[in-house]
Design a protein around this motif. Structure first.
Motif, PDB file in Angstrom:
ATOM      1  N   ASP A 191       0.838  -1.177   0.000  1.00 49.25           N
ATOM      2  CA  ASP A 191       0.000   0.000   0.000  1.00 49.25           C
ATOM      3  C   ASP A 191       0.884   1.241   0.000  1.00 49.25           C
ATOM      4  O   ASP A 191       2.117   1.146  -0.025  1.00 49.25           O
ATOM      5  N   ILE A 192       0.250   2.395  -0.017  1.00 46.93           N
ATOM      6  CA  ILE A 192       0.966   3.670  -0.021  1.00 46.93           C
ATOM      7  C   ILE A 192       0.585   4.422   1.238  1.00 46.93           C
ATOM      8  O   ILE A 192      -0.595   4.532   1.576  1.00 46.93           O
ATOM      9  N   ARG A 193       1.579   4.942   1.943  1.00 45.11           N
ATOM     10  CA  ARG A 193       1.318   5.856   3.059  1.00 45.11           C
ATOM     11  C   ARG A 193       1.664   7.269   2.570  1.00 45.11           C
ATOM     12  O   ARG A 193       2.788   7.542   2.168  1.00 45.11           O
ATOM     13  N   MET A 205       5.461   7.074   0.974  1.00 41.26           N
ATOM     14  CA  MET A 205       6.299   5.878   0.847  1.00 41.26           C
ATOM     15  C   MET A 205       5.436   4.683   0.452  1.00 41.26           C
ATOM     16  O   MET A 205       4.235   4.626   0.732  1.00 41.26           O
ATOM     17  N   LEU A 206       6.070   3.754  -0.212  1.00 43.52           N
ATOM     18  CA  LEU A 206       5.453   2.478  -0.562  1.00 43.52           C
ATOM     19  C   LEU A 206       5.800   1.480   0.529  1.00 43.52           C
ATOM     20  O   LEU A 206       6.965   1.366   0.927  1.00 43.52           O
ATOM     21  N   ARG A 207       4.798   0.777   1.021  1.00 43.24           N
ATOM     22  CA  ARG A 207       5.021  -0.240   2.048  1.00 43.24           C
ATOM     23  C   ARG A 207       4.737  -1.612   1.448  1.00 43.24           C
ATOM     24  O   ARG A 207       3.740  -1.799   0.746  1.00 43.24           O
ATOM     25  N   LYS A 208       5.616  -2.563   1.739  1.00 45.40           N
ATOM     26  CA  LYS A 208       5.474  -3.914   1.219  1.00 45.40           C
ATOM     27  C   LYS A 208       5.515  -4.915   2.357  1.00 45.40           C
ATOM     28  O   LYS A 208       6.399  -4.858   3.215  1.00 45.40           O
ATOM     29  N   GLY A 209       4.555  -5.833   2.363  1.00 46.69           N
ATOM     30  CA  GLY A 209       4.524  -6.877   3.375  1.00 46.69           C
ATOM     31  C   GLY A 209       5.536  -7.968   3.076  1.00 46.69           C
ATOM     32  O   GLY A 209       5.871  -8.229   1.924  1.00 46.69           O
ATOM     33  N   ASN A 210       6.005  -8.607   4.117  1.00 52.20           N
ATOM     34  CA  ASN A 210       6.957  -9.712   3.976  1.00 52.20           C
ATOM     35  C   ASN A 210       6.189 -11.031   3.972  1.00 52.20           C
ATOM     36  O   ASN A 210       6.184 -11.778   4.948  1.00 52.20           O
ATOM     37  N   GLU A 224       9.902   2.002   0.982  1.00 52.31           N
ATOM     38  CA  GLU A 224      10.785   2.700   0.054  1.00 52.31           C
ATOM     39  C   GLU A 224      10.101   3.994  -0.364  1.00 52.31           C
ATOM     40  O   GLU A 224       8.873   4.108  -0.305  1.00 52.31           O
ATOM     41  N   PRO A 225      10.871   5.002  -0.761  1.00 48.74           N
ATOM     42  CA  PRO A 225      10.251   6.264  -1.192  1.00 48.74           C
ATOM     43  C   PRO A 225       9.302   6.023  -2.374  1.00 48.74           C
ATOM     44  O   PRO A 225       9.512   5.110  -3.183  1.00 48.74           O
ATOM     45  N   TYR A 226       8.283   6.859  -2.437  1.00 51.98           N
ATOM     46  CA  TYR A 226       7.278   6.690  -3.490  1.00 51.98           C
ATOM     47  C   TYR A 226       6.811   8.057  -3.965  1.00 51.98           C
ATOM     48  O   TYR A 226       6.592   8.965  -3.152  1.00 51.98           O
ATOM     49  N   SER A 227       6.678   8.202  -5.276  1.00 47.46           N
ATOM     50  CA  SER A 227       6.164   9.454  -5.854  1.00 47.46           C
ATOM     51  C   SER A 227       4.717   9.225  -6.281  1.00 47.46           C
ATOM     52  O   SER A 227       4.461   8.576  -7.308  1.00 47.46           O
ATOM     53  N   PRO A 228       3.755   9.713  -5.496  1.00 43.17           N
ATOM     54  CA  PRO A 228       2.355   9.465  -5.826  1.00 43.17           C
ATOM     55  C   PRO A 228       1.931  10.206  -7.094  1.00 43.17           C
ATOM     56  O   PRO A 228       2.452  11.286  -7.406  1.00 43.17           O
ATOM     57  N   HIS A 270       2.455   8.043  12.958  1.00 45.17           N
ATOM     58  CA  HIS A 270       3.853   8.194  13.360  1.00 45.17           C
ATOM     59  C   HIS A 270       4.673   8.649  12.155  1.00 45.17           C
ATOM     60  O   HIS A 270       4.325   8.366  11.006  1.00 45.17           O
ATOM     61  N   ILE A 271       5.769   9.339  12.409  1.00 42.48           N
ATOM     62  CA  ILE A 271       6.514   9.974  11.325  1.00 42.48           C
ATOM     63  C   ILE A 271       7.965   9.530  11.230  1.00 42.48           C
ATOM     64  O   ILE A 271       8.646   9.871  10.265  1.00 42.48           O
ATOM     65  N   GLN A 272       8.431   8.761  12.192  1.00 43.35           N
ATOM     66  CA  GLN A 272       9.834   8.348  12.145  1.00 43.35           C
ATOM     67  C   GLN A 272      10.079   7.389  10.986  1.00 43.35           C
ATOM     68  O   GLN A 272      11.107   7.480  10.298  1.00 43.35           O
ATOM     69  N   GLY A 273       9.140   6.484  10.745  1.00 42.21           N
ATOM     70  CA  GLY A 273       9.300   5.515   9.667  1.00 42.21           C
ATOM     71  C   GLY A 273       9.402   6.175   8.305  1.00 42.21           C
ATOM     72  O   GLY A 273      10.221   5.780   7.474  1.00 42.21           O
ATOM     73  N   ILE A 274       8.567   7.189   8.080  1.00 42.47           N
ATOM     74  CA  ILE A 274       8.611   7.838   6.767  1.00 42.47           C
ATOM     75  C   ILE A 274       9.869   8.680   6.619  1.00 42.47           C
ATOM     76  O   ILE A 274      10.396   8.861   5.526  1.00 42.47           O
ATOM     77  N   TYR A 275      10.401   9.166   7.743  1.00 47.97           N
ATOM     78  CA  TYR A 275      11.683   9.872   7.691  1.00 47.97           C
ATOM     79  C   TYR A 275      12.807   8.908   7.313  1.00 47.97           C
ATOM     80  O   TYR A 275      13.661   9.213   6.474  1.00 47.97           O
ATOM     81  N   GLU A 276      12.799   7.745   7.940  1.00 53.59           N
ATOM     82  CA  GLU A 276      13.836   6.758   7.661  1.00 53.59           C
ATOM     83  C   GLU A 276      13.761   6.270   6.219  1.00 53.59           C
ATOM     84  O   GLU A 276      14.779   5.897   5.624  1.00 53.59           O
ATOM     85  N   SER A 277      12.546   6.279   5.636  1.00 54.48           N
ATOM     86  CA  SER A 277      12.371   5.814   4.266  1.00 54.48           C
ATOM     87  C   SER A 277      12.684   6.893   3.240  1.00 54.48           C
ATOM     88  O   SER A 277      13.282   6.609   2.198  1.00 54.48           O
ATOM     89  N   THR A 278      12.295   8.140   3.539  1.00 54.78           N
ATOM     90  CA  THR A 278      12.366   9.201   2.535  1.00 54.78           C
ATOM     91  C   THR A 278      13.360  10.314   2.858  1.00 54.78           C
ATOM     92  O   THR A 278      13.728  11.087   1.973  1.00 54.78           O
TER      93      THR A 278
END
Length: 300
Positions: A191-193, A205-210, A224-228, A270-278
């Motif tokens: 999905d996309i956040r 960011m694009l989120r992918k399940g394992n 991973e970063p994502y350009s909507p 939360h915003i730390q995850g998107i910072y770490e990704s982008t």
């Protein structure tokens, strides 16, 4: 200018205090006096001719509050004390309950998966009339999704693949409000956040399940970063506006033919995850928005 960041003082996860400190640092960098405040240190006071809040830290009255909690009564009381609360109590209340969220999005013609609200069952009900739930099989094929109305990080979301799983989950959730929802197979495990601040997209960011149908990082996924696309941006902005959120983490699914569908709207994202990704610090945008909002209110 003084700002508070309110978070829940009884949640054990460090994510919540880390979020508060993240926002605090962004505010301090802008020259704002920021205070991280546990919700249990601010009490609502009510009585005859009394309506307000008290705090045990003798903190100065803030010019604004960033409310990263679901203590809706406290948020509402701060608003009644003429303190700008971001997000508002109303927005938090809508987003906190997935049933209310989907009702609001549907009212504003925002695309969501086909969703059915399960009839209320009281917790002490001895026997559930299971046959009445089988009507859903006329409208949804297996697999489909069951989501508890209250939940975070994908932990209260279940993939139902058979009738027996369906019946077992209904019995298990007795007393818990939930929805039954179409499974969007084209978005399996991804999905996309999109973070929306003040009606603008600031990070995505694009989120992918394992190997999981859910894309939540807490469920073992990656980002991973994502350009909507323009359509995805417009939908995220519209979804945030629909629930009345100044700040929102909007989760979009990949529908058929690439058409985006709103999965959820998070008022306390939360915003730390998107910072770490982008590498984008959403906190900076949040503080800038608060400053402009407070200044705008003073100009009225």
């Amino acid at each position: 200018m003084i700002g508070w960041i309110i978070y829940n003082g009884h949640l054990p996860s460090k994510k919540f205090i880390n979020f508060a400190n993240w926002i605090k640092d962004a505010g301090l960098n802008k020259g704002i006096q920021m205070e991280t405040v546990k919700n249990n240190h601010v009490w609502v006071e009510l009585g005859t001719n009394i309506s307000g809040v008290i705090n045990d830290k003798h903190l100065s009255t803030p010019n604004f509050v960033i409310f990263h909690d679901k203590d809706i009564a406290l948020a509402r009381q701060l608003e009644q004390s003429n303190i700008p609360v971001i997000n508002s109590a109303a927005a938090i209340e809508i987003c906190d309950n997935k049933i209310t969220t989907y009702q609001q999005l549907t009212k504003d013609s925002i695309p969501i998966p086909k969703t059915f609200v399960a009839p209320k069952i009281f917790e002490k009900t001895e026997k559930v009339e299971l046959d009445s739930f089988l009507i859903i099989e006329n409208y949804l094929s297996y697999p489909f999704i069951i989501k508890e109305a209250y939940g975070s990080f994908g932990e209260q979301v279940y993939l139902i693949e058979t009738r027996q799983q369906y019946v077992d989950k209904i019995n298990e959730l007795k007393g818990v409000p939930f929805v039954i929802q179409q499974f969007v197979a084209t978005s399996y495990g991804k999905d996309i956040r999109i973070n929306v601040i003040g009606g603008k997209v600031v990070a995505s960011m694009l989120r992918k399940g394992n190997g999981d149908f859910r894309a939540n990082v807490n469920a073992g996924g990656s980002t991973e970063p994502y350009s909507p696309s323009p359509k995805e941006k417009a939908l995220a902005i519209a979804a945030a506006a629909s629930v009345g959120a100044d700040f929102a983490g909007v989760d979009l699914l990949f529908g058929e033919n690439g058409n985006p569908i709103v999965c959820e709207v998070n008022s306390n994202a939360h915003i730390q995850g998107i910072y770490e990704s982008t590498g984008i610090n959403v906190a900076d945008y949040m503080i800038d928005y608060c400053i402009e909002k407070v200044k705008g209110m003073k100009d009225l």
